[in-house]
Design a protein around this motif. Sequence first.
Motif, PDB file in Angstrom:
ATOM      1  N   LYS A  85      -3.393 -71.125 -15.098  1.00 40.07           N
ATOM      2  CA  LYS A  85      -2.817 -70.643 -13.843  1.00 40.07           C
ATOM      3  C   LYS A  85      -1.609 -71.491 -13.427  1.00 40.07           C
ATOM      4  N   PHE A  86      -1.675 -72.792 -13.667  1.00 40.09           N
ATOM      5  CA  PHE A  86      -0.541 -73.668 -13.367  1.00 40.09           C
ATOM      6  C   PHE A  86       0.651 -73.327 -14.247  1.00 40.09           C
ATOM      7  N   VAL A  87       0.420 -73.098 -15.536  1.00 42.33           N
ATOM      8  CA  VAL A  87       1.513 -72.773 -16.449  1.00 42.33           C
ATOM      9  C   VAL A  87       2.202 -71.494 -16.003  1.00 42.33           C
ATOM     10  N   VAL A  88       1.420 -70.498 -15.602  1.00 48.09           N
ATOM     11  CA  VAL A  88       1.994 -69.240 -15.116  1.00 48.09           C
ATOM     12  C   VAL A  88       2.847 -69.501 -13.874  1.00 48.09           C
ATOM     13  N   ALA A  89       2.341 -70.285 -12.930  1.00 52.75           N
ATOM     14  CA  ALA A  89       3.095 -70.591 -11.708  1.00 52.75           C
ATOM     15  C   ALA A  89       4.348 -71.404 -12.028  1.00 52.75           C
ATOM     16  N   ALA A  90       4.263 -72.312 -12.985  1.00 51.58           N
ATOM     17  CA  ALA A  90       5.425 -73.120 -13.364  1.00 51.58           C
ATOM     18  C   ALA A  90       6.491 -72.252 -14.033  1.00 51.58           C
ATOM     19  N   ILE A  91       6.075 -71.292 -14.848  1.00 55.69           N
ATOM     20  CA  ILE A  91       7.046 -70.374 -15.474  1.00 55.69           C
ATOM     21  C   ILE A  91       7.766 -69.575 -14.395  1.00 55.69           C
ATOM     22  N   MET A  92       7.031 -69.128 -13.387  1.00 54.13           N
ATOM     23  CA  MET A  92       7.657 -68.360 -12.310  1.00 54.13           C
ATOM     24  C   MET A  92       8.617 -69.240 -11.499  1.00 54.13           C
ATOM     25  N   ALA A  93       8.280 -70.508 -11.302  1.00 55.85           N
ATOM     26  CA  ALA A  93       9.211 -71.422 -10.628  1.00 55.85           C
ATOM     27  C   ALA A  93      10.468 -71.600 -11.483  1.00 55.85           C
ATOM     28  N   GLY A  94      10.296 -71.628 -12.800  1.00 55.12           N
ATOM     29  CA  GLY A  94      11.448 -71.696 -13.699  1.00 55.12           C
ATOM     30  C   GLY A  94      12.324 -70.456 -13.601  1.00 55.12           C
ATOM     31  N   LEU A  95      11.709 -69.286 -13.433  1.00 54.83           N
ATOM     32  CA  LEU A  95      12.485 -68.054 -13.237  1.00 54.83           C
ATOM     33  C   LEU A  95      13.277 -68.106 -11.931  1.00 54.83           C
ATOM     34  N   THR A  96      12.686 -68.686 -10.900  1.00 54.49           N
ATOM     35  CA  THR A  96      13.400 -68.856  -9.634  1.00 54.49           C
ATOM     36  C   THR A  96      14.600 -69.775  -9.836  1.00 54.49           C
ATOM     37  N   ALA A  97      14.402 -70.852 -10.585  1.00 52.14           N
ATOM     38  CA  ALA A  97      15.516 -71.767 -10.868  1.00 52.14           C
ATOM     39  C   ALA A  97      16.605 -71.056 -11.661  1.00 52.14           C
ATOM     40  N   ALA A  98      16.213 -70.259 -12.641  1.00 50.68           N
ATOM     41  CA  ALA A  98      17.195 -69.533 -13.448  1.00 50.68           C
ATOM     42  C   ALA A  98      17.999 -68.562 -12.588  1.00 50.68           C
ATOM     43  N   ALA A  99      17.312 -67.855 -11.705  1.00 49.91           N
ATOM     44  CA  ALA A  99      18.011 -66.916 -10.822  1.00 49.91           C
ATOM     45  C   ALA A  99      19.016 -67.657  -9.942  1.00 49.91           C
ATOM     46  N   ASN A 100      18.644 -68.830  -9.465  1.00 47.50           N
ATOM     47  CA  ASN A 100      19.546 -69.606  -8.614  1.00 47.50           C
ATOM     48  C   ASN A 100      20.727 -70.170  -9.394  1.00 47.50           C
ATOM     49  N   LEU A 101      20.519 -70.490 -10.668  1.00 44.95           N
ATOM     50  CA  LEU A 101      21.583 -71.098 -11.454  1.00 44.95           C
ATOM     51  C   LEU A 101      22.627 -70.092 -11.925  1.00 44.95           C
ATOM     52  N   VAL A 102      22.256 -68.834 -12.097  1.00 46.03           N
ATOM     53  CA  VAL A 102      23.217 -67.854 -12.610  1.00 46.03           C
ATOM     54  C   VAL A 102      23.997 -67.146 -11.514  1.00 46.03           C
ATOM     55  N   THR A 103      23.673 -67.444 -10.273  1.00 43.48           N
ATOM     56  CA  THR A 103      24.400 -66.827  -9.162  1.00 43.48           C
ATOM     57  C   THR A 103      24.899 -67.910  -8.215  1.00 43.48           C
ATOM     58  N   ASP A 104      25.613 -67.480  -7.208  1.00 44.22           N
ATOM     59  CA  ASP A 104      26.091 -68.402  -6.180  1.00 44.22           C
ATOM     60  C   ASP A 104      24.992 -68.547  -5.136  1.00 44.22           C
ATOM     61  N   ALA A 105      24.065 -69.458  -5.396  1.00 47.16           N
ATOM     62  CA  ALA A 105      22.898 -69.627  -4.535  1.00 47.16           C
ATOM     63  C   ALA A 105      23.264 -70.426  -3.287  1.00 47.16           C
ATOM     64  N   GLY A 106      22.751 -69.954  -2.160  1.00 42.26           N
ATOM     65  CA  GLY A 106      22.929 -70.670  -0.906  1.00 42.26           C
ATOM     66  C   GLY A 106      21.779 -71.628  -0.679  1.00 42.26           C
ATOM     67  N   PRO A 107      21.811 -72.363   0.427  1.00 47.76           N
ATOM     68  CA  PRO A 107      20.756 -73.339   0.684  1.00 47.76           C
ATOM     69  C   PRO A 107      19.373 -72.718   0.811  1.00 47.76           C
ATOM     70  N   THR A 108      19.281 -71.506   1.350  1.00 47.78           N
ATOM     71  CA  THR A 108      17.972 -70.865   1.483  1.00 47.78           C
ATOM     72  C   THR A 108      17.347 -70.626   0.116  1.00 47.78           C
ATOM     73  N   SER A 109      18.148 -70.198  -0.849  1.00 53.02           N
ATOM     74  CA  SER A 109      17.638 -69.949  -2.198  1.00 53.02           C
ATOM     75  C   SER A 109      17.113 -71.235  -2.833  1.00 53.02           C
ATOM     76  N   TRP A 110      17.799 -72.336  -2.577  1.00 46.52           N
ATOM     77  CA  TRP A 110      17.321 -73.600  -3.138  1.00 46.52           C
ATOM     78  C   TRP A 110      16.028 -74.038  -2.457  1.00 46.52           C
ATOM     79  N   TRP A 111      15.889 -73.764  -1.169  1.00 52.62           N
ATOM     80  CA  TRP A 111      14.619 -74.062  -0.489  1.00 52.62           C
ATOM     81  C   TRP A 111      13.503 -73.186  -1.041  1.00 52.62           C
TER      82      TRP A 111
END
Length: 111
Positions: free
Chosen positions: A59-85
């Motif tokens: 379950k942790f690995v699944v949650a960590a992969i999803m956090a990685g997807l959030t990071a990827a989404a933020n890195l490929v776009t112009d992320a604002g402070p809310t996205s980083w939070w």
Amino acid sequence: MTYAKAAAAVLAAGASAVLAALTGDQVISPLEWINVLIAIASALTVFAAPNVPGAAVTKFVVAAIMAGLTAAANLVTDAGPTSWWQLVTAAVGAALVYAVRNTAESPPVAV
């Protein structure tokens, strides 16, 4: 509680949605929506992942992969402070999924 890890993931998904709605310009951008959808998918996959004694961190690995997807989404776009939070929330949610332990429900005792 049998669903403690799923409850932690739902809490993180709710926090991600609240951050998107109430911080920054208080308009949910497309990236913030994507982050919220990733958080909801994380909660659903943590719920659906089996409780396997031999694979205690599934379950942790699944949650960590999803956090990685959030990071990827933020890195490929112009992320604002809310996205980083939202990314911080996803990481904390993954840590909570790891830290919280599901406990088996005890069978009813006949008296």
